[in-house]
Design a protein around this motif. Structure first.
Motif, PDB file in Angstrom:
ATOM      1  N   VAL A 117     -20.414  45.177 -41.541  1.00  0.00           N
ATOM      2  CA  VAL A 117     -19.081  44.573 -41.676  1.00  0.00           C
ATOM      3  C   VAL A 117     -18.037  45.662 -41.928  1.00  0.00           C
ATOM      4  O   VAL A 117     -16.933  45.638 -41.373  1.00  0.00           O
ATOM      5  N   ILE A 118     -18.397  46.632 -42.742  1.00  0.00           N
ATOM      6  CA  ILE A 118     -17.462  47.703 -43.103  1.00  0.00           C
ATOM      7  C   ILE A 118     -17.268  48.698 -41.962  1.00  0.00           C
ATOM      8  O   ILE A 118     -16.147  49.151 -41.699  1.00  0.00           O
ATOM      9  N   ASN A 119     -18.352  49.011 -41.240  1.00  0.00           N
ATOM     10  CA  ASN A 119     -18.326  50.161 -40.336  1.00  0.00           C
ATOM     11  C   ASN A 119     -18.250  49.858 -38.843  1.00  0.00           C
ATOM     12  O   ASN A 119     -17.924  50.755 -38.057  1.00  0.00           O
ATOM     13  N   MET A 120     -18.556  48.643 -38.418  1.00  0.00           N
ATOM     14  CA  MET A 120     -18.537  48.369 -36.977  1.00  0.00           C
ATOM     15  C   MET A 120     -17.123  48.506 -36.422  1.00  0.00           C
ATOM     16  O   MET A 120     -16.166  47.994 -37.001  1.00  0.00           O
ATOM     17  N   ASN A 121     -17.013  49.203 -35.286  1.00  0.00           N
ATOM     18  CA  ASN A 121     -15.702  49.334 -34.656  1.00  0.00           C
ATOM     19  C   ASN A 121     -15.454  48.150 -33.722  1.00  0.00           C
ATOM     20  O   ASN A 121     -16.370  47.362 -33.447  1.00  0.00           O
ATOM     21  N   PRO A 122     -14.231  47.976 -33.232  1.00  0.00           N
ATOM     22  CA  PRO A 122     -13.921  46.816 -32.379  1.00  0.00           C
ATOM     23  C   PRO A 122     -14.819  46.703 -31.150  1.00  0.00           C
ATOM     24  O   PRO A 122     -15.183  45.590 -30.748  1.00  0.00           O
ATOM     25  N   ARG A 123     -15.171  47.826 -30.567  1.00  0.00           N
ATOM     26  CA  ARG A 123     -16.047  47.788 -29.396  1.00  0.00           C
ATOM     27  C   ARG A 123     -17.413  47.216 -29.765  1.00  0.00           C
ATOM     28  O   ARG A 123     -17.975  46.388 -29.027  1.00  0.00           O
ATOM     29  N   GLU A 127     -19.318  43.875 -28.435  1.00  0.00           N
ATOM     30  CA  GLU A 127     -20.678  43.886 -27.887  1.00  0.00           C
ATOM     31  C   GLU A 127     -21.566  42.886 -28.623  1.00  0.00           C
ATOM     32  O   GLU A 127     -22.408  42.218 -28.010  1.00  0.00           O
ATOM     33  N   LEU A 128     -21.372  42.778 -29.941  1.00  0.00           N
ATOM     34  CA  LEU A 128     -22.128  41.800 -30.712  1.00  0.00           C
ATOM     35  C   LEU A 128     -21.763  40.385 -30.272  1.00  0.00           C
ATOM     36  O   LEU A 128     -22.632  39.509 -30.165  1.00  0.00           O
ATOM     37  N   GLU A 129     -20.496  40.165 -29.983  1.00  0.00           N
ATOM     38  CA  GLU A 129     -20.059  38.850 -29.507  1.00  0.00           C
ATOM     39  C   GLU A 129     -20.734  38.499 -28.181  1.00  0.00           C
ATOM     40  O   GLU A 129     -21.114  37.342 -27.954  1.00  0.00           O
ATOM     41  N   GLN A 130     -20.900  39.489 -27.307  1.00  0.00           N
ATOM     42  CA  GLN A 130     -21.577  39.239 -26.030  1.00  0.00           C
ATOM     43  C   GLN A 130     -23.036  38.849 -26.255  1.00  0.00           C
ATOM     44  O   GLN A 130     -23.580  37.977 -25.564  1.00  0.00           O
ATOM     45  N   ARG A 154     -30.564  44.691 -33.850  1.00  0.00           N
ATOM     46  CA  ARG A 154     -30.443  46.122 -33.545  1.00  0.00           C
ATOM     47  C   ARG A 154     -28.971  46.541 -33.497  1.00  0.00           C
ATOM     48  O   ARG A 154     -28.607  47.616 -33.976  1.00  0.00           O
ATOM     49  N   LYS A 155     -28.143  45.699 -32.896  1.00  0.00           N
ATOM     50  CA  LYS A 155     -26.718  46.022 -32.815  1.00  0.00           C
ATOM     51  C   LYS A 155     -26.099  46.081 -34.208  1.00  0.00           C
ATOM     52  O   LYS A 155     -25.285  46.969 -34.507  1.00  0.00           O
ATOM     53  N   ILE A 156     -26.480  45.149 -35.069  1.00  0.00           N
ATOM     54  CA  ILE A 156     -25.979  45.169 -36.445  1.00  0.00           C
ATOM     55  C   ILE A 156     -26.463  46.427 -37.161  1.00  0.00           C
ATOM     56  O   ILE A 156     -25.701  47.089 -37.873  1.00  0.00           O
ATOM     57  N   ALA A 157     -27.739  46.778 -36.955  1.00  0.00           N
ATOM     58  CA  ALA A 157     -28.291  47.979 -37.590  1.00  0.00           C
ATOM     59  C   ALA A 157     -27.560  49.234 -37.120  1.00  0.00           C
ATOM     60  O   ALA A 157     -27.247  50.124 -37.918  1.00  0.00           O
ATOM     61  N   GLU A 158     -27.276  49.306 -35.819  1.00  0.00           N
ATOM     62  CA  GLU A 158     -26.537  50.454 -35.290  1.00  0.00           C
ATOM     63  C   GLU A 158     -25.145  50.534 -35.904  1.00  0.00           C
ATOM     64  O   GLU A 158     -24.613  51.629 -36.133  1.00  0.00           O
ATOM     65  N   GLY A 159     -24.561  49.367 -36.164  1.00  0.00           N
ATOM     66  CA  GLY A 159     -23.208  49.326 -36.710  1.00  0.00           C
ATOM     67  C   GLY A 159     -23.093  49.784 -38.145  1.00  0.00           C
ATOM     68  O   GLY A 159     -21.981  49.972 -38.648  1.00  0.00           O
ATOM     69  N   THR A 160     -24.215  49.995 -38.816  1.00  0.00           N
ATOM     70  CA  THR A 160     -24.162  50.453 -40.210  1.00  0.00           C
ATOM     71  C   THR A 160     -23.722  51.907 -40.327  1.00  0.00           C
ATOM     72  O   THR A 160     -23.291  52.343 -41.391  1.00  0.00           O
ATOM     73  N   ALA A 207     -18.250  35.894 -39.699  1.00  0.00           N
ATOM     74  CA  ALA A 207     -18.031  36.626 -40.947  1.00  0.00           C
ATOM     75  C   ALA A 207     -17.876  38.119 -40.681  1.00  0.00           C
ATOM     76  O   ALA A 207     -17.027  38.786 -41.278  1.00  0.00           O
ATOM     77  N   ILE A 208     -18.696  38.650 -39.769  1.00  0.00           N
ATOM     78  CA  ILE A 208     -18.598  40.073 -39.433  1.00  0.00           C
ATOM     79  C   ILE A 208     -17.267  40.365 -38.751  1.00  0.00           C
ATOM     80  O   ILE A 208     -16.575  41.329 -39.089  1.00  0.00           O
ATOM     81  N   ALA A 209     -16.897  39.521 -37.790  1.00  0.00           N
ATOM     82  CA  ALA A 209     -15.664  39.746 -37.031  1.00  0.00           C
ATOM     83  C   ALA A 209     -14.427  39.671 -37.916  1.00  0.00           C
ATOM     84  O   ALA A 209     -13.435  40.373 -37.675  1.00  0.00           O
TER      85      ALA A 209
END
Length: 235
Positions: A117-123, A127-130, A154-160, A207-209
């Motif tokens: 939630v803190i670190n994911m960038n808009p891109r 991608e998570l939305e897709q 995996r996408k959430i984990a990468e976003g950390t 919640a993430i978005a």
């Protein structure tokens, strides 16, 4: 095959034992890719079980895309060992019990979601939305649903932005993927249950978005609690 191994129905203890033994032989390449398995009669004799027990185990392996039956020719291995993890990781994954897996998820996922939630960038959020849209399109295909789940986590984990945490979580995913005993627990994924999970993941994404750390972490904790209830109900 992909390394995804999914069975959509429960089996008895004797069938499970045959499954474990056959899959161990396949993973160790005693029965390598494209190898023809011994006949049902031969396997039944070797394992000291009835032919219908072997047949049921082979049914599950075929459902999991581990083998392919060819009428008049026999059963052939379609599992690709190169898709499996390296030996060290494989050993850990194969020795992980369903309860151990839930415990590790309970430790990793709340912090993983918080950091995402803190670190994911808009891109990455896009991608998570897709991926969320992709999983919403799955209604009955258990294997496809679980694959989508993996991609989401995996996408959430990468976003950390924490490569060690992401690597640890990848091993947790591998543990749930390679163990037939664990994946058989996915039998509760009925169409109704899939719909419930889709609704939960949609709430998590919202919640993430919206960068709502507290709501996202609370959601994942409640989701884990529901999965624990299912586990203990079935065991």
């Amino acid at each position: 095959m992909t390394s995804q191994i999914i069975a959509t129905h429960s089996v008895g203890a004797t069938v499970q034992t045959v499954l474990d033994r056959l899959f161990a032989k396949i993973r160790s390449e005693e029965y390598s890719l494209n190898t023809r398995l011994p006949s049902e009669r031969a396997l039944a004799s070797e394992m000291g079980v009835a032919r219908n027990t072997v047949r049921e185990a082979l049914d599950v392996l075929e459902d999991c895309n581990v083998i392919k039956r060819r009428p008049g020719s026999g059963s052939f291995v379609t599992y690709r060992s190169e898709d499996a993890p390296q030996q060290g990781d494989s050993s850990v994954a194969m020795e992980t019990s369903p309860l151990d897996h839930l415990v590790v998820r309970g430790i990793l996922e709340p912090e993983m979601v918080r950091l995402a939630v803190i670190n994911m960038n808009p891109r990455e959020v896009w991608e998570l939305e897709q991926l969320m849209s992709k999983i919403e399109g799955v209604h009955t295909d258990v294997a496809a649903f679980v694959k989508c789940e993996e991609e989401i986590y995996r996408k959430i984990a990468e976003g950390t932005r924490n490569s060690l945490l992401a690597s640890c979580y990848n091993l947790a995913i591998e543990a749930s993927r390679v163990s037939l005993r664990i994946t058989l627990l996915r039998r509760h994924l009925t169409p109704k249950r899939i719909l419930e999970y889709q609704q939960r993941y949609n709430a998590l994404f919202n919640a993430i978005a919206s960068r709502d750390v507290e709501r996202a972490v609370e959601f994942i904790k409640l989701h884990l609690l529901e999965e624990q209830k299912l586990f203990f109900r079935d065991n």
